[in-house]
Design a protein around this motif. Structure first.
Motif, PDB file in Angstrom:
ATOM      1  N   SER A 141     -16.410 -64.406   5.195  1.00 27.41           N
ATOM      2  CA  SER A 141     -15.058 -63.907   5.443  1.00 27.41           C
ATOM      3  C   SER A 141     -14.239 -64.049   4.167  1.00 27.41           C
ATOM      4  O   SER A 141     -14.356 -65.056   3.452  1.00 27.41           O
ATOM      5  CB  SER A 141     -14.399 -64.707   6.572  1.00 27.41           C
ATOM      6  N   ALA A 142     -13.432 -63.040   3.887  1.00 24.89           N
ATOM      7  CA  ALA A 142     -12.579 -63.089   2.700  1.00 24.89           C
ATOM      8  C   ALA A 142     -11.364 -62.206   2.918  1.00 24.89           C
ATOM      9  O   ALA A 142     -11.465 -61.139   3.526  1.00 24.89           O
ATOM     10  CB  ALA A 142     -13.341 -62.629   1.458  1.00 24.89           C
ATOM     11  N   GLU A 143     -10.229 -62.654   2.417  1.00 26.98           N
ATOM     12  CA  GLU A 143      -9.003 -61.858   2.503  1.00 26.98           C
ATOM     13  C   GLU A 143      -8.822 -61.058   1.222  1.00 26.98           C
ATOM     14  O   GLU A 143      -8.815 -61.608   0.120  1.00 26.98           O
ATOM     15  CB  GLU A 143      -7.790 -62.747   2.732  1.00 26.98           C
ATOM     16  N   ALA A 144      -8.684 -59.754   1.383  1.00 26.73           N
ATOM     17  CA  ALA A 144      -8.466 -58.864   0.248  1.00 26.73           C
ATOM     18  C   ALA A 144      -7.013 -58.953  -0.212  1.00 26.73           C
ATOM     19  O   ALA A 144      -6.138 -59.391   0.544  1.00 26.73           O
ATOM     20  CB  ALA A 144      -8.799 -57.432   0.643  1.00 26.73           C
ATOM     21  N   PRO A 145      -6.703 -58.533  -1.441  1.00 27.68           N
ATOM     22  CA  PRO A 145      -5.317 -58.529  -1.927  1.00 27.68           C
ATOM     23  C   PRO A 145      -4.386 -57.664  -1.093  1.00 27.68           C
ATOM     24  O   PRO A 145      -3.173 -57.817  -1.166  1.00 27.68           O
ATOM     25  CB  PRO A 145      -5.454 -57.987  -3.353  1.00 27.68           C
ATOM     26  N   THR A 146      -4.952 -56.762  -0.302  1.00 27.63           N
ATOM     27  CA  THR A 146      -4.145 -55.914   0.577  1.00 27.63           C
ATOM     28  C   THR A 146      -3.701 -56.643   1.835  1.00 27.63           C
ATOM     29  O   THR A 146      -2.904 -56.129   2.607  1.00 27.63           O
ATOM     30  CB  THR A 146      -4.953 -54.682   0.991  1.00 27.63           C
ATOM     31  N   GLY A 147      -4.251 -57.850   2.072  1.00 26.55           N
ATOM     32  CA  GLY A 147      -3.925 -58.612   3.269  1.00 26.55           C
ATOM     33  C   GLY A 147      -4.951 -58.456   4.371  1.00 26.55           C
ATOM     34  O   GLY A 147      -4.901 -59.183   5.370  1.00 26.55           O
ATOM     35  N   MET A 148      -5.901 -57.539   4.212  1.00 24.07           N
ATOM     36  CA  MET A 148      -6.928 -57.329   5.226  1.00 24.07           C
ATOM     37  C   MET A 148      -8.046 -58.345   5.057  1.00 24.07           C
ATOM     38  O   MET A 148      -8.446 -58.665   3.940  1.00 24.07           O
ATOM     39  CB  MET A 148      -7.486 -55.914   5.126  1.00 24.07           C
ATOM     40  N   THR A 149      -8.543 -58.873   6.168  1.00 25.33           N
ATOM     41  CA  THR A 149      -9.667 -59.798   6.137  1.00 25.33           C
ATOM     42  C   THR A 149     -10.952 -59.050   6.444  1.00 25.33           C
ATOM     43  O   THR A 149     -11.044 -58.350   7.458  1.00 25.33           O
ATOM     44  CB  THR A 149      -9.472 -60.932   7.161  1.00 25.33           C
ATOM     45  N   LEU A 150     -11.928 -59.175   5.558  1.00 20.54           N
ATOM     46  CA  LEU A 150     -13.223 -58.526   5.727  1.00 20.54           C
ATOM     47  C   LEU A 150     -14.263 -59.580   6.068  1.00 20.54           C
ATOM     48  O   LEU A 150     -14.207 -60.702   5.562  1.00 20.54           O
ATOM     49  CB  LEU A 150     -13.624 -57.780   4.458  1.00 20.54           C
ATOM     50  N   THR A 151     -15.206 -59.213   6.929  1.00 22.43           N
ATOM     51  CA  THR A 151     -16.247 -60.140   7.344  1.00 22.43           C
ATOM     52  C   THR A 151     -17.607 -59.488   7.205  1.00 22.43           C
ATOM     53  O   THR A 151     -17.734 -58.261   7.221  1.00 22.43           O
ATOM     54  CB  THR A 151     -16.051 -60.585   8.807  1.00 22.43           C
ATOM     55  N   LEU A 169     -23.850 -66.878  -2.125  1.00 25.40           N
ATOM     56  CA  LEU A 169     -23.556 -65.683  -1.338  1.00 25.40           C
ATOM     57  C   LEU A 169     -22.094 -65.641  -0.915  1.00 25.40           C
ATOM     58  O   LEU A 169     -21.438 -64.596  -1.005  1.00 25.40           O
ATOM     59  CB  LEU A 169     -24.455 -65.641  -0.095  1.00 25.40           C
ATOM     60  N   ALA A 170     -21.557 -66.765  -0.449  1.00 24.13           N
ATOM     61  CA  ALA A 170     -20.157 -66.785  -0.023  1.00 24.13           C
ATOM     62  C   ALA A 170     -19.230 -66.512  -1.196  1.00 24.13           C
ATOM     63  O   ALA A 170     -18.230 -65.802  -1.068  1.00 24.13           O
ATOM     64  CB  ALA A 170     -19.826 -68.142   0.614  1.00 24.13           C
ATOM     65  N   GLY A 171     -19.572 -67.068  -2.356  1.00 24.93           N
ATOM     66  CA  GLY A 171     -18.769 -66.820  -3.548  1.00 24.93           C
ATOM     67  C   GLY A 171     -18.808 -65.365  -3.959  1.00 24.93           C
ATOM     68  O   GLY A 171     -17.791 -64.757  -4.284  1.00 24.93           O
ATOM     69  N   TRP A 172     -20.009 -64.780  -3.928  1.00 20.46           N
ATOM     70  CA  TRP A 172     -20.148 -63.373  -4.291  1.00 20.46           C
ATOM     71  C   TRP A 172     -19.362 -62.490  -3.335  1.00 20.46           C
ATOM     72  O   TRP A 172     -18.675 -61.550  -3.746  1.00 20.46           O
ATOM     73  CB  TRP A 172     -21.621 -62.993  -4.292  1.00 20.46           C
ATOM     74  N   PHE A 173     -19.435 -62.795  -2.049  1.00 18.89           N
ATOM     75  CA  PHE A 173     -18.735 -61.978  -1.057  1.00 18.89           C
ATOM     76  C   PHE A 173     -17.227 -61.995  -1.308  1.00 18.89           C
ATOM     77  O   PHE A 173     -16.585 -60.952  -1.372  1.00 18.89           O
ATOM     78  CB  PHE A 173     -19.046 -62.475   0.353  1.00 18.89           C
ATOM     79  N   ARG A 174     -16.664 -63.157  -1.443  1.00 18.98           N
ATOM     80  CA  ARG A 174     -15.212 -63.230  -1.592  1.00 18.98           C
ATOM     81  C   ARG A 174     -14.753 -62.629  -2.915  1.00 18.98           C
ATOM     82  O   ARG A 174     -13.775 -61.875  -2.965  1.00 18.98           O
ATOM     83  CB  ARG A 174     -14.725 -64.673  -1.482  1.00 18.98           C
ATOM     84  N   ALA A 175     -15.451 -62.914  -3.988  1.00 22.78           N
ATOM     85  CA  ALA A 175     -15.048 -62.368  -5.290  1.00 22.78           C
ATOM     86  C   ALA A 175     -15.121 -60.851  -5.296  1.00 22.78           C
ATOM     87  O   ALA A 175     -14.264 -60.169  -5.853  1.00 22.78           O
ATOM     88  CB  ALA A 175     -15.924 -62.950  -6.399  1.00 22.78           C
ATOM     89  N   LYS A 176     -16.152 -60.291  -4.649  1.00 23.32           N
ATOM     90  CA  LYS A 176     -16.281 -58.837  -4.647  1.00 23.32           C
ATOM     91  C   LYS A 176     -15.242 -58.200  -3.730  1.00 23.32           C
ATOM     92  O   LYS A 176     -14.683 -57.148  -4.058  1.00 23.32           O
ATOM     93  CB  LYS A 176     -17.695 -58.430  -4.224  1.00 23.32           C
ATOM     94  N   VAL A 177     -14.984 -58.809  -2.576  1.00 22.34           N
ATOM     95  CA  VAL A 177     -13.935 -58.297  -1.688  1.00 22.34           C
ATOM     96  C   VAL A 177     -12.601 -58.248  -2.433  1.00 22.34           C
ATOM     97  O   VAL A 177     -11.866 -57.267  -2.385  1.00 22.34           O
ATOM     98  CB  VAL A 177     -13.801 -59.154  -0.420  1.00 22.34           C
ATOM     99  N   VAL A 178     -12.294 -59.316  -3.124  1.00 25.92           N
ATOM    100  CA  VAL A 178     -11.010 -59.380  -3.832  1.00 25.92           C
ATOM    101  C   VAL A 178     -10.972 -58.356  -4.959  1.00 25.92           C
ATOM    102  O   VAL A 178     -10.031 -57.550  -5.063  1.00 25.92           O
ATOM    103  CB  VAL A 178     -10.765 -60.799  -4.379  1.00 25.92           C
ATOM    104  N   THR A 179     -11.995 -58.333  -5.810  1.00 28.71           N
ATOM    105  CA  THR A 179     -11.930 -57.473  -6.990  1.00 28.71           C
ATOM    106  C   THR A 179     -12.035 -55.991  -6.637  1.00 28.71           C
ATOM    107  O   THR A 179     -11.448 -55.151  -7.319  1.00 28.71           O
ATOM    108  CB  THR A 179     -13.036 -57.844  -7.995  1.00 28.71           C
ATOM    109  N   MET A 180     -12.742 -55.651  -5.567  1.00 29.45           N
ATOM    110  CA  MET A 180     -12.842 -54.249  -5.183  1.00 29.45           C
ATOM    111  C   MET A 180     -11.572 -53.744  -4.524  1.00 29.45           C
ATOM    112  O   MET A 180     -11.422 -52.533  -4.314  1.00 29.45           O
ATOM    113  CB  MET A 180     -14.040 -54.028  -4.258  1.00 29.45           C
TER     114      MET A 180
END
Length: 294
Positions: A141-151, A169-180
């Protein structure tokens, strides 16, 4: 607000899956000692290919064929104009990009993974989806800069491939959600700026004078959706002419730069983490691709 990454249920293009698990996370702190090198375009494509190869092997072990495909190369036809088309020559050649989007859709329909997915029975399709993405989007789970949470799931071949490549894996997921999602957050700030709104009003006056009474570039783009190619290009050229003939192009470009720097500064840790994980994964990616190609 939560959104489940369940695109495969709608399209087998998600079987290609690089997009589905679009997110990385900063559970580990970036290394100290200055900025982290950004991987080159060729290195990013190497990582993407290695991930596809790992997914393919995993899916084969689970009883499903999975073709290793290449993501399309970027080009002039893929240009994005988030605020208004502001390149007259590009508009004359591409309109709003509708023709290019149709060609892209046709290419996606021809994707072998998508075709295979559509050929399956409902039961086998569900099994393929589970093999690829896990039983449910739970565990990441990660919160994007738009405020949306992706899982997304920690199970499935996508997760296994990314765990193999990146380790965290958790680090990759959150970093990619944020940067994308930096670009959507940046564009939202530009559109909310009073200076952009003022420039749009001047642009709308130009459009009215040209016989195209659209209040915003979004309205203009929506009006183009039902037009033939020649008429679409004509409208896009008028929009671009008005964007460059009023402050809109200049103001939107300046605001985009300002807010882009602001958003990136706020998420520099995730940017650095993504780059570090990518750089660290390159030796593994080279081995995976070399072994596959051999």
């Amino acid at each position: 607000m939560k959104r489940r990454l369940d695109a495969i249920a709608a399209t087998a293009a998600a079987l290609a899956a690089a997009v589905v698990l679009a997110g990385c996370a900063a559970s580990a702190a970036p290394r100290a000692g200055g900025p982290v090198r950004e991987p080159s375009t060729a290195e990013v494509r190497l990582l993407e290919r290695a991930e596809q190869i790992l997914i393919s092997g995993c899916m084969r072990e689970r009883g499903f064929p999975y073709a290793v495909t290449e993501s399309p190369a970027d080009g002039a036809a893929r240009r994005s104009f988030p605020y208004a088309v502001d390149d007259v020559e590009w508009a004359r050649a591409h309109g709003y990009g509708g023709r290019d989007e149709r060609r892209g859709a046709e290419a996606r329909q021809a994707d072998p993974n998508q075709q295979y997915f559509h050929s399956l029975s409902a039961r086998r399709r569900a099994a393929a989806r589970t093999a690829l993405m896990g039983r449910s989007p739970v565990g990441l789970s990660a919160e994007a800069p738009t405020g949306m949470t992706l899982t997304a799931s920690t199970e499935g071949c996508i997760a296994q491939a990314q765990r193999t490549l990146y380790g965290d894996l958790a680090g990759w997921f959150r970093a990619k959600v944020v940067t994308m999602n930096l670009r959507p957050a940046q564009e939202t700030r530009v559109r909310g700026d009073r200076r952009y709104a003022d420039a749009v009003r001047e642009w709308a006056g130009c459009m009215r004078a040209a016989g195209r009474p659209h209040a915003t570039p979004l309205e203009s783009r929506q009006a183009a959706a039902g037009l033939a190619d020649a008429a679409e290009s004509e409208l896009a050229v008028i929009e671009a002419t008005c964007a460059t003939g009023t402050p809109l192009a200049r103001v939107s470009q300046a605001l985009d730069l300002t807010y882009g720097e602001e958003v990136r500064a706020q998420h520099q840790d995730e940017i650095a983490l993504r780059r570090r994980l990518q750089n660290d994964a390159l030796p593994m990616a080279e081995r995976v691709v070399a072994q596959h190609d051999a």
